[in-house]
Design an enzyme around this catalytic site. Structure first.
Site, mmCIF file in Angstrom:
data_model
loop_
_atom_site.group_PDB
_atom_site.id
_atom_site.type_symbol
_atom_site.label_atom_id
_atom_site.label_comp_id
_atom_site.label_asym_id
_atom_site.label_seq_id
_atom_site.Cartn_x
_atom_site.Cartn_y
_atom_site.Cartn_z
ATOM 1 N N THR A 30 1.163 -0.804 0.066
ATOM 2 C CA THR A 30 -0.163 -0.048 0.496
ATOM 3 C C THR A 30 0.936 0.923 -0.033
ATOM 4 O O THR A 30 2.245 1.321 0.301
ATOM 5 C CB THR A 30 -0.779 0.220 1.851
ATOM 6 O OG1 THR A 30 -1.467 -0.731 1.254
ATOM 7 C CG2 THR A 30 -1.629 1.690 1.132
ATOM 8 N N VAL A 67 -11.530 -6.200 2.156
ATOM 9 C CA VAL A 67 -10.812 -4.854 2.280
ATOM 10 C C VAL A 67 -9.987 -4.886 3.652
ATOM 11 O O VAL A 67 -10.241 -5.450 4.365
ATOM 12 C CB VAL A 67 -12.063 -4.008 3.084
ATOM 13 C CG1 VAL A 67 -11.654 -2.558 3.462
ATOM 14 C CG2 VAL A 67 -13.580 -3.881 1.764
ATOM 15 N N ASP A 92 -6.984 -2.798 6.005
ATOM 16 C CA ASP A 92 -6.751 -1.894 6.526
ATOM 17 C C ASP A 92 -6.634 -0.698 6.224
ATOM 18 O O ASP A 92 -6.811 -0.043 6.751
ATOM 19 C CB ASP A 92 -5.199 -2.491 7.482
ATOM 20 C CG ASP A 92 -4.353 -1.967 6.486
ATOM 21 O OD1 ASP A 92 -4.139 -3.277 5.753
ATOM 22 O OD2 ASP A 92 -3.936 -1.670 6.629
ATOM 23 N N THR A 127 1.242 -0.938 6.948
ATOM 24 C CA THR A 127 1.202 -2.161 5.355
ATOM 25 C C THR A 127 2.087 -2.782 5.677
ATOM 26 O O THR A 127 1.725 -3.591 6.559
ATOM 27 C CB THR A 127 2.261 -1.266 4.267
ATOM 28 O OG1 THR A 127 1.795 -1.979 2.325
ATOM 29 C CG2 THR A 127 3.562 -0.875 4.222
ATOM 30 N N GLY A 167 -3.227 -6.758 5.880
ATOM 31 C CA GLY A 167 -4.096 -6.605 6.484
ATOM 32 C C GLY A 167 -5.012 -6.890 7.832
ATOM 33 O O GLY A 167 -5.094 -6.324 8.467
HETATM 34 C C1 SD4 Z 1 -4.277 -4.656 2.498
HETATM 35 N N1 SD4 Z 1 -2.679 -3.376 4.041
HETATM 36 O O1 SD4 Z 1 -5.187 -4.195 1.564
HETATM 37 C C2 SD4 Z 1 -3.452 -3.840 2.230
HETATM 38 C C3 SD4 Z 1 -1.871 -4.591 1.619
HETATM 39 C C4 SD4 Z 1 -0.734 -3.948 1.856
HETATM 40 O O2 SD4 Z 1 1.488 -4.343 1.616
HETATM 41 O O3 SD4 Z 1 0.085 -2.823 1.997
HETATM 42 N N2 SD4 Z 1 0.408 -5.230 1.922
HETATM 43 O O4 SD4 Z 1 -4.321 -5.499 3.449
#
Ligand code: SD4
Length: 317
Positions: free
Chosen positions: A151, A180, A182, A202, A205
């Protein structure tokens, strides 16, 4: 007055560079931040954000994004939105609403359509090929579908002391339709209060949401911890708590933070690249690693790492 920016992953660099210039010229944190995230959303080779983001199990690109204004604590977010060019801008506009500020799926798309946000087919040929390859690898090599996700999370501070945070992601590669993470969730993927500072997360999530890591970091900074102390404490304590409860190592989690004095910090339970720059230090690409699982080692990314990264993201599929 200090100003600065910090962003998750190497991919934040080009956008953050533009944003840092904007901050230098006196732009508001929220507009500099929006510009930075848009740059990442628009770049086709970053395969976990915006255009070129990796699709869900049905080969559809579903995007999540959020924006928070640290002056007002206003939040706007979209989740599972398809075929809009810049989800961060939709989230920013939603943050100005007193009601209906977090929209999902077709509701988010209808809103974006009515408000005239630009539509775009967000699935690139390259992302589709990666999806097809993963389907065959899963069958042949019994690979987990769920690795490959990042992210962009950016926190900006302007000369007035105004702060903002934004996130944007295609979430987990091969996720279930409607899943969905975080990133659009306040307190988990992001949080900012201009009286203190901001944080963004990141990683997986499903783990980050269990610890509300971004809020926890801002709370620790409010209790007079530096951003680095707050990141180390929040991330590693939570990592150990989860490991104990699960009886195995938790998934990847990385965090960045910036306070309203322009100091920054990061922590991660995996190798993690990020970018940071302020009125005192040029924007640079750094790597962070956990040390002894309580502290973070940070070093500047060297030429070899940067070249290998460039080759990796553009490698033929
Ligand atoms: C998620 N946190 O959708 C995000 C993906 C992400 O490194 O950041 N991955 O879970």
């Amino acid at each position: 007055m200090p100003y600065g920016i910090i962003g998750t992953w190497r991919m934040a660099f080009e956008g953050a560079q533009i944003a840092l210039q904007m901050l230098k010229s006196g732009e508001w944190a929220k507009f500099a931040l929006e510009r930075a995230v848009k740059e990442v959303e628009d770049y086709p080779y970053y395969k976990s954000v915006g255009y070129g983001g990796l699709p869900n199990e049905n080969c559809e690109v579903e995007l999540d994004a959020a924006f928070m204004d640290g002056d007002t604590l206003s939040i706007g977010a979209v989740a599972g939105i398809r075929d809009y060019k810049n989800p961060i801008s939709i989230a920013l506009q939603l943050s100005e609403k007193s009601f209906n500020s977090f929209l999902v799926g077709v509701g988010a798309e209808e809103y974006a359509h009515k408000e005239g946000f630009e539509r775009k087919n967000m699935l690139t040929e390259r992302a589709k090929k990666i999806w097809e390859k993963r389907i065959s690898d899963m069958k042949e090599k019994n690979l987990s579908p769920y690795d490959g996700h990042d992210t962009v999370g950016i926190i900006a501070l302007d000369e007035r002391g105004s702060m903002a945070v934004g996130t944007s992601t295609s979430g987990l590669f091969m996720k279930k339709k409607g899943r969905v993470g975080d990133s659009p969730l306040s307190g988990s993927g992001f949080y900012v209060d201009s009286q203190v500072g901001g944080a963004s997360a990141t990683g997986l999530g499903e783990e980050i949401m269990k610890g509300c890591l971004s809020y926890e970091i801002v709370r620790l900074m409010q209790d007079d911890r530096t951003p680095q102390e707050a990141c180390d404490k929040a991330l590693y304590e939570f990592h150990h708590k989860l490991a104990n409860k699960k009886g195995k190592q938790p998934g990847a989690m990385s965090v960045v933070a910036l306070n309203n004095k322009g100091l920054w910090g990061v922590a991660s339970n995996v190798e993690f690249s990020f970018v940071a720059g302020t009125n005192k230090e040029d924007l640079k690409i750094y790597l962070a690693y956990p040390e002894g699982s309580r502290k973070t080692i940070i070093k500047e990314a060297n030429k070899e790492w940067l070249e290998a990264y460039e080759a990796r993201i553009k490698k033929p599929i």
